[in-house]
Design a protein around this motif. Structure first.
Motif, PDB file in Angstrom:
ATOM      1  N   CYS A 121       0.814  -1.217   0.000  1.00 36.99           N
ATOM      2  CA  CYS A 121       0.000   0.000   0.000  1.00 36.99           C
ATOM      3  C   CYS A 121       0.847   1.267   0.000  1.00 36.99           C
ATOM      4  O   CYS A 121       0.592   2.178  -0.812  1.00 36.99           O
ATOM      5  N   PRO A 122       1.846   1.385   0.874  1.00 34.87           N
ATOM      6  CA  PRO A 122       2.673   2.595   0.824  1.00 34.87           C
ATOM      7  C   PRO A 122       3.341   2.785  -0.530  1.00 34.87           C
ATOM      8  O   PRO A 122       3.430   3.911  -1.032  1.00 34.87           O
ATOM      9  N   THR A 123       3.792   1.689  -1.129  1.00 36.20           N
ATOM     10  CA  THR A 123       4.434   1.783  -2.438  1.00 36.20           C
ATOM     11  C   THR A 123       3.451   2.252  -3.493  1.00 36.20           C
ATOM     12  O   THR A 123       3.730   3.192  -4.257  1.00 36.20           O
ATOM     13  N   ASP A 124       2.283   1.622  -3.549  1.00 37.34           N
ATOM     14  CA  ASP A 124       1.286   1.976  -4.552  1.00 37.34           C
ATOM     15  C   ASP A 124       0.800   3.413  -4.388  1.00 37.34           C
ATOM     16  O   ASP A 124       0.672   4.158  -5.371  1.00 37.34           O
ATOM     17  N   VAL A 125       0.505   3.794  -3.162  1.00 31.37           N
ATOM     18  CA  VAL A 125      -0.017   5.138  -2.921  1.00 31.37           C
ATOM     19  C   VAL A 125       1.046   6.190  -3.242  1.00 31.37           C
ATOM     20  O   VAL A 125       0.747   7.233  -3.840  1.00 31.37           O
ATOM     21  N   ALA A 126       2.284   5.915  -2.887  1.00 31.34           N
ATOM     22  CA  ALA A 126       3.368   6.852  -3.190  1.00 31.34           C
ATOM     23  C   ALA A 126       3.517   7.042  -4.697  1.00 31.34           C
ATOM     24  O   ALA A 126       3.672   8.171  -5.184  1.00 31.34           O
ATOM     25  N   VAL A 127       3.468   5.951  -5.441  1.00 31.70           N
ATOM     26  CA  VAL A 127       3.581   6.033  -6.903  1.00 31.70           C
ATOM     27  C   VAL A 127       2.424   6.843  -7.479  1.00 31.70           C
ATOM     28  O   VAL A 127       2.617   7.715  -8.334  1.00 31.70           O
ATOM     29  N   ALA A 128       1.213   6.562  -7.022  1.00 30.50           N
ATOM     30  CA  ALA A 128       0.044   7.273  -7.537  1.00 30.50           C
ATOM     31  C   ALA A 128       0.125   8.767  -7.264  1.00 30.50           C
ATOM     32  O   ALA A 128      -0.150   9.595  -8.142  1.00 30.50           O
ATOM     33  N   MET A 129       0.527   9.139  -6.054  1.00 29.31           N
ATOM     34  CA  MET A 129       0.568  10.546  -5.702  1.00 29.31           C
ATOM     35  C   MET A 129       1.734  11.274  -6.371  1.00 29.31           C
ATOM     36  O   MET A 129       1.617  12.437  -6.770  1.00 29.31           O
ATOM     37  N   GLY A 134       2.861  10.431  -9.243  1.00 28.64           N
ATOM     38  CA  GLY A 134       2.391  10.555 -10.614  1.00 28.64           C
ATOM     39  C   GLY A 134       1.447  11.733 -10.774  1.00 28.64           C
ATOM     40  O   GLY A 134       1.521  12.483 -11.757  1.00 28.64           O
ATOM     41  N   LEU A 135       0.561  11.910  -9.803  1.00 31.06           N
ATOM     42  CA  LEU A 135      -0.357  13.046  -9.834  1.00 31.06           C
ATOM     43  C   LEU A 135       0.415  14.354  -9.744  1.00 31.06           C
ATOM     44  O   LEU A 135       0.088  15.330 -10.428  1.00 31.06           O
ATOM     45  N   ASP A 136       1.451  14.397  -8.926  1.00 20.68           N
ATOM     46  CA  ASP A 136       2.276  15.604  -8.817  1.00 20.68           C
ATOM     47  C   ASP A 136       2.978  15.920 -10.139  1.00 20.68           C
ATOM     48  O   ASP A 136       3.074  17.088 -10.537  1.00 20.68           O
ATOM     49  N   LEU A 137       3.464  14.887 -10.813  1.00 21.68           N
ATOM     50  CA  LEU A 137       4.095  15.097 -12.122  1.00 21.68           C
ATOM     51  C   LEU A 137       3.071  15.649 -13.113  1.00 21.68           C
ATOM     52  O   LEU A 137       3.365  16.580 -13.877  1.00 21.68           O
ATOM     53  N   TYR A 138       1.906  15.067 -13.108  1.00 21.09           N
ATOM     54  CA  TYR A 138       0.832  15.518 -13.996  1.00 21.09           C
ATOM     55  C   TYR A 138       0.473  16.976 -13.708  1.00 21.09           C
ATOM     56  O   TYR A 138       0.236  17.771 -14.637  1.00 21.09           O
ATOM     57  N   ALA A 139       0.468  17.355 -12.433  1.00 16.78           N
ATOM     58  CA  ALA A 139       0.085  18.710 -12.034  1.00 16.78           C
ATOM     59  C   ALA A 139       1.057  19.768 -12.552  1.00 16.78           C
ATOM     60  O   ALA A 139       0.684  20.932 -12.716  1.00 16.78           O
ATOM     61  N   LYS A 140       2.293  19.377 -12.809  1.00 19.08           N
ATOM     62  CA  LYS A 140       3.283  20.343 -13.289  1.00 19.08           C
ATOM     63  C   LYS A 140       2.917  20.906 -14.655  1.00 19.08           C
ATOM     64  O   LYS A 140       3.270  22.043 -14.985  1.00 19.08           O
ATOM     65  N   LEU A 185      -4.802   2.598 -13.293  1.00 12.37           N
ATOM     66  CA  LEU A 185      -3.534   3.280 -13.473  1.00 12.37           C
ATOM     67  C   LEU A 185      -2.388   2.274 -13.471  1.00 12.37           C
ATOM     68  O   LEU A 185      -2.392   1.307 -12.691  1.00 12.37           O
ATOM     69  N   THR A 186      -1.408   2.494 -14.309  1.00 11.36           N
ATOM     70  CA  THR A 186      -0.280   1.567 -14.430  1.00 11.36           C
ATOM     71  C   THR A 186       0.770   1.870 -13.363  1.00 11.36           C
ATOM     72  O   THR A 186       1.827   2.441 -13.645  1.00 11.36           O
ATOM     73  N   LEU A 187       0.472   1.483 -12.155  1.00 12.85           N
ATOM     74  CA  LEU A 187       1.373   1.733 -11.030  1.00 12.85           C
ATOM     75  C   LEU A 187       2.724   1.064 -11.226  1.00 12.85           C
ATOM     76  O   LEU A 187       3.750   1.561 -10.742  1.00 12.85           O
ATOM     77  N   ASP A 188       2.725  -0.069 -11.930  1.00 18.35           N
ATOM     78  CA  ASP A 188       3.974  -0.797 -12.122  1.00 18.35           C
ATOM     79  C   ASP A 188       4.953  -0.054 -13.025  1.00 18.35           C
ATOM     80  O   ASP A 188       6.130  -0.409 -13.092  1.00 18.35           O
ATOM     81  N   LYS A 189       4.497   0.987 -13.691  1.00 20.83           N
ATOM     82  CA  LYS A 189       5.378   1.797 -14.532  1.00 20.83           C
ATOM     83  C   LYS A 189       5.886   3.042 -13.815  1.00 20.83           C
ATOM     84  O   LYS A 189       6.529   3.899 -14.420  1.00 20.83           O
ATOM     85  N   GLY A 190       5.589   3.136 -12.526  1.00 24.99           N
ATOM     86  CA  GLY A 190       6.105   4.238 -11.732  1.00 24.99           C
ATOM     87  C   GLY A 190       5.329   5.530 -11.918  1.00 24.99           C
ATOM     88  O   GLY A 190       4.342   5.586 -12.676  1.00 24.99           O
ATOM     89  N   PRO A 191       5.758   6.600 -11.243  1.00 23.17           N
ATOM     90  CA  PRO A 191       5.059   7.887 -11.319  1.00 23.17           C
ATOM     91  C   PRO A 191       4.884   8.402 -12.741  1.00 23.17           C
ATOM     92  O   PRO A 191       3.848   8.973 -13.071  1.00 23.17           O
ATOM     93  N   GLN A 192       5.893   8.194 -13.583  1.00 23.87           N
ATOM     94  CA  GLN A 192       5.791   8.667 -14.955  1.00 23.87           C
ATOM     95  C   GLN A 192       4.665   7.961 -15.700  1.00 23.87           C
ATOM     96  O   GLN A 192       3.939   8.576 -16.480  1.00 23.87           O
ATOM     97  N   ASP A 197      -0.882   8.172 -17.897  1.00 22.02           N
ATOM     98  CA  ASP A 197      -2.261   7.709 -17.868  1.00 22.02           C
ATOM     99  C   ASP A 197      -3.218   8.900 -17.681  1.00 22.02           C
ATOM    100  O   ASP A 197      -4.232   9.013 -18.378  1.00 22.02           O
ATOM    101  N   LEU A 198      -2.896   9.756 -16.739  1.00 21.07           N
ATOM    102  CA  LEU A 198      -3.752  10.904 -16.446  1.00 21.07           C
ATOM    103  C   LEU A 198      -3.798  11.863 -17.631  1.00 21.07           C
ATOM    104  O   LEU A 198      -4.865  12.373 -17.990  1.00 21.07           O
ATOM    105  N   GLU A 199      -2.653  12.078 -18.245  1.00 22.58           N
ATOM    106  CA  GLU A 199      -2.604  12.971 -19.394  1.00 22.58           C
ATOM    107  C   GLU A 199      -3.476  12.438 -20.536  1.00 22.58           C
ATOM    108  O   GLU A 199      -4.109  13.204 -21.260  1.00 22.58           O
TER     109      GLU A 199
END
Length: 207
Positions: free
Chosen positions: A84-92, A94-100, A189-196, A201-203
């Motif tokens: 869970c910590p790993t998945d949630v960290a990746v998702a968030m 990723g969202l931060d990257l998208y927000a840029k 969301l493709t969590l296994d591909k990391g934040p990028q 996915d979001l884009e």
């Protein structure tokens, strides 16, 4: 020619295929006259639905409260040692990257963490867990019955696991759903591909 896109399989908190009984829900064809790339992978899937839970303050939160917003929904628990910590960290992240590059859209997106361990995850505990990852993340809990309603609506598997020296673990599916403004399922969301990968996915899907 019409094309059918098949959704990706469940990942669980253990290597074993714990969610085989519900896998059929995610092996759904997304068929239309459009190319598969333009059709959301989870279009038409029976995923998502009404629930009533509580946030970190104990305030009631309903699925309908998020109407008009894209949403990321993840089921897990705060005592989870790694998944869970790993998945949630990746998702968030990723969202931060998208927000840029999509600040306005990111501000309108609601990331939601729903516990599947309400016996230990009180509103305060869930709130602290969510805040550790991002001020954007909304942590929700509730009674065992309320959590069960939410989990079933999202085809989320969970079960109490074996006891350990530090307390019991929970077996659960590991999926971050992207849901649309009307509560419709879009993709996992493709969590296994990391934040990028999450940012991409979001884009692609958040309009």
């Amino acid at each position: 020619m019409n094309q059918c896109a098949m959704t990706k399989p469940f990942r669980s908190s253990r290597p074993a295929a714990l969610f085989a009984a519900l896998a059929a829900l995610l092996i759904l064809p997304a068929c239309s006259g459009k190319p598969a790339a333009d059709q959301p992978p989870l279009a038409g899937a029976a995923i998502g639905g009404p629930f009533t839970l509580v946030d970190k303050t104990g305030k009631e939160v309903r699925w309908s409260d998020f109407a008009g917003h894209y949403r990321i929904v993840y089921f897990g628990y705060t005592f989870c040692p790694d998944a869970c910590p790993t998945d949630v960290a990746v998702a968030m992240r990723g969202l931060d990257l998208y927000a840029k590059t999509h600040a306005k859209q990111a501000d309108e997106l609601r990331p939601i963490f729903i516990t599947i361990d309400p016996a230990r995850d009180t509103p305060a505990v869930v709130g602290q867990f969510a805040a550790a990852f991002s001020p954007r993340l909304i942590g929700l809990t509730g009674s065992a019955a309320q959590v069960d309603v939410a989990a079933k609506a999202f085809a989320a598997y969970y079960a109490k696991g074996k006891a350990t020296a530090g307390g019991y673990l929970m077996d659960h599916s590991r999926i971050a759903y992207l849901m649309g403004p009307q509560g419709e399922p879009i993709t996992m969301l493709t969590l296994d591909k990391g934040p990028q990968g999450v940012a991409q996915d979001l884009e692609h899907w958040v309009k």
